[in-house]
Design an enzyme around this catalytic site. Structure first.
Site, PDB file in Angstrom:
ATOM      1  CD  GLU A 137      -2.087  -0.969   2.703  1.00  0.00           C
ATOM      2  OE1 GLU A 137      -1.738  -0.390   3.725  1.00  0.00           O
ATOM      3  OE2 GLU A 137      -3.651  -2.006   4.057  1.00  0.00           O
ATOM      4  N   PRO A 138       1.990   1.361  -0.638  1.00  0.00           N
ATOM      5  CG  PRO A 138       3.519   1.352  -2.785  1.00  0.00           C
ATOM      6  CD  PRO A 138       2.066   0.763  -2.278  1.00  0.00           C
ATOM      7  CE1 TYR A 189       2.185  14.237  10.412  1.00  0.00           C
ATOM      8  CE2 TYR A 189       2.158  15.148   8.577  1.00  0.00           C
ATOM      9  CZ  TYR A 189       1.424  14.665   9.281  1.00  0.00           C
ATOM     10  OH  TYR A 189       0.424  14.537   8.515  1.00  0.00           O
ATOM     11  CB  CYS A 232      -3.048  34.564  11.284  1.00  0.00           C
ATOM     12  SG  CYS A 232      -2.911  36.714  10.220  1.00  0.00           S
ATOM     13  CD  GLU A 233      -2.327  29.326  14.072  1.00  0.00           C
ATOM     14  OE1 GLU A 233      -1.416  29.106  14.509  1.00  0.00           O
ATOM     15  OE2 GLU A 233      -3.626  29.446  13.609  1.00  0.00           O
TER      16      GLU A 233
END
Ligand code: LLP
Length: 420
Positions: free
Chosen positions: A276-277, A319, A344-345
């Site tokens: 399942e790549p 991540y 705006c973060e």
């Protein structure tokens, strides 16, 4: 290898200059290369074929569910690994036969189990005993036997980012491998189930084959144990997870090396092997093209403010992922800068104090290796239009997902009558 190369000083997707796409479609925009998808699909298939002729490859739709991308892979003979009814619908709409669909996922709803059975999908990967009982009941009521395998958690550290590890015992995925025999004993006799094997997937972006090998060996031991207990085991699903290079020059285990390891570990298993790549097929088949809006002087480093943001490509914020940043028309000069989007973060930063191509306001640039878990994880945060997608093939290109406008986004909302 991919097909994003410089021709005459400008980065192209195959034979199409990225500036042509930017002028036609606007920025930010995801651009995918058909030839790269095909190449990765073929290299992966050839790699796992080393383990024998009974190998099947299902593309992990979550990595890139765009219909056109799925069609390219369907044409390469790929099935689909899906984790929702929506992905199942898409895979079939793209031309993937139901029998080539594997349904994974830790929280399948009753409606999704019905959908999978009615469609006649190839396999359900069960995550817990109760799910098997429920699936068996629904299938029996329809006069069906659901093809299924048990997904086991082998308690192996995949050595990848914590948020994309799935095979440690504290993770929510799979059932404890040491309970698999007992659960198999209880589920196998159920009338509505054709329980025929096991599945494993320990995480994503794996940079070493060693944890995969350790997990597969445990699965091999379990297969022997299940057979010794009298069960017929015909199918094993070895998941996805092969890492890809995100940095120029980075080396990752190749599909060939992976296939050789699988061939060695699974010799004598005598089963159909499923893979399942996701990322390995599509990550380096896509880039996110963006325009530099401003170069803002900073106290530590200048900030290259681009028009793409964390809502378009969330992997860096989520991540701490690395995506190479490059000018579409590099001058050859570089500078040390940070790259950030307009959201705006403070986490809307693609690169921090990195040596990058020198760019100025108005220049086009790309975030590379953005074909997997890019557009599919985009959101409309800050009411930014959902980013469009373009597929290139040779000297042709076409918009395969339109930019979703502010009006269209509001079209799904309404103000209650009592407020009007
Ligand atoms: N099979 C199962 C059961 C999975 O959960 C996954 C990915 C795959 C296959 C495909 O794994 P791949 O070959 O792509 O590594 N959003 C994260 C990655 C999440 C992966 C989730 N499961 C990222 O951007 O890094």
């Amino acid at each position: 290898m991919n097909h994003f190369d410089s021709i005459g000083g400008e980065m192209h997707a195959e034979q199409v200059p990225l500036s042509t796409i930017a002028q036609t479609v606007g920025t930010p925009v995801y651009v995918y290369s058909t030839a790269t998808l095909q190449r990765h699909a073929r290299v992966y298939k050839a790699g796992v074929a080393k383990a024998g002729p009974r190998t099947h490859v299902a593309f992990a739709v979550k990595a890139n569910p765009n219909l056109a991308v799925l069609r390219v892979l369907a044409n390469e003979g790929f099935g689909a690994d899906v984790v929702s009814g929506g992905e199942m619908t898409r895979a079939m709409a793209a031309g993937i036969a139901a029998k080539d669909i594997v349904f994974s996922g830790v929280g399948k709803t009753r409606a999704e189990l019905h959908q999978g059975l009615d469609a006649g999908i190839g396999q359900f990967n069960l995550e817990l005993e109760e799910e098997g009982v429920v699936l068996a009941g629904i299938a029996a009521a329809k006069g069906l036997r659901a093809p299924a395998v048990l997904r086991v958690n082998p308690d192996v550290d995949a050595g990848t980012h914590d948020k994309i590890s799935t095979g440690k015992k504290e993770n929510k995925f799979g059932l404890p491998i040491d309970q698999a025999l007992d659960i198999f004993n209880r589920l196998a006799p159920l009338e509505g189930l054709n329980l025929r094997g096991v599945a494993v997937h320990i995480g994503s972006q794996l940079s070493s084959l060693a944890p995969l090998e350790a997990a597969f060996e445990r699965v091999g031991a379990l297969v022997a144990q299940l057979r010794a207990a009298g069960h017929t085991i015909t199918h094993v699903d070895l998941g996805g997870g092969l890492g890809v290079p995100y940095r120029k020059g980075e080396v990752m285990p190749s599909p060939d090396e992976f296939g050789e390891m699988v061939a060695r570990v699974t010799a004598g298993w005598d089963v159909e092997l499923q893979f399942e790549p996701g990322r390995a097929i599509c990550a380096n088949a896509g880039v996110l093209v963006t325009e530099v809006l401003w170069v803002k002087p900073g106290v530590v480093h200048p900030y290259v403010i681009v028009d793409a943001a964390m809502n378009d490509l969330s992997r860096v914020a989520l991540y701490d992922a690395h995506h190479d940043f490059a000018a579409v028309r590099p001058s050859g000069e570089t500078f040390v800068a940070s790259v950030a989007g307009p959201v705006c973060e403070s986490s809307d930063v693609f690169a921090k104090g990195r040596e990058i191509d020198l760019v100025r306001g108005g220049d086009l640039a790309v975030l590379l290796s953005a074909g997997a878990y890019g557009a599919t994880m985009a959101s409309m945060y800050n009411s930014r239009p959902l980013v469009p997608e373009v597929l290139v093939s040779g000297d042709r290109f076409e918009v395969v997902a339109k930019r979703v406008s502010a009006e269209a986004m509001m079209g799904e909302e309404q103000v209650p009558a009592w407020l009007k």
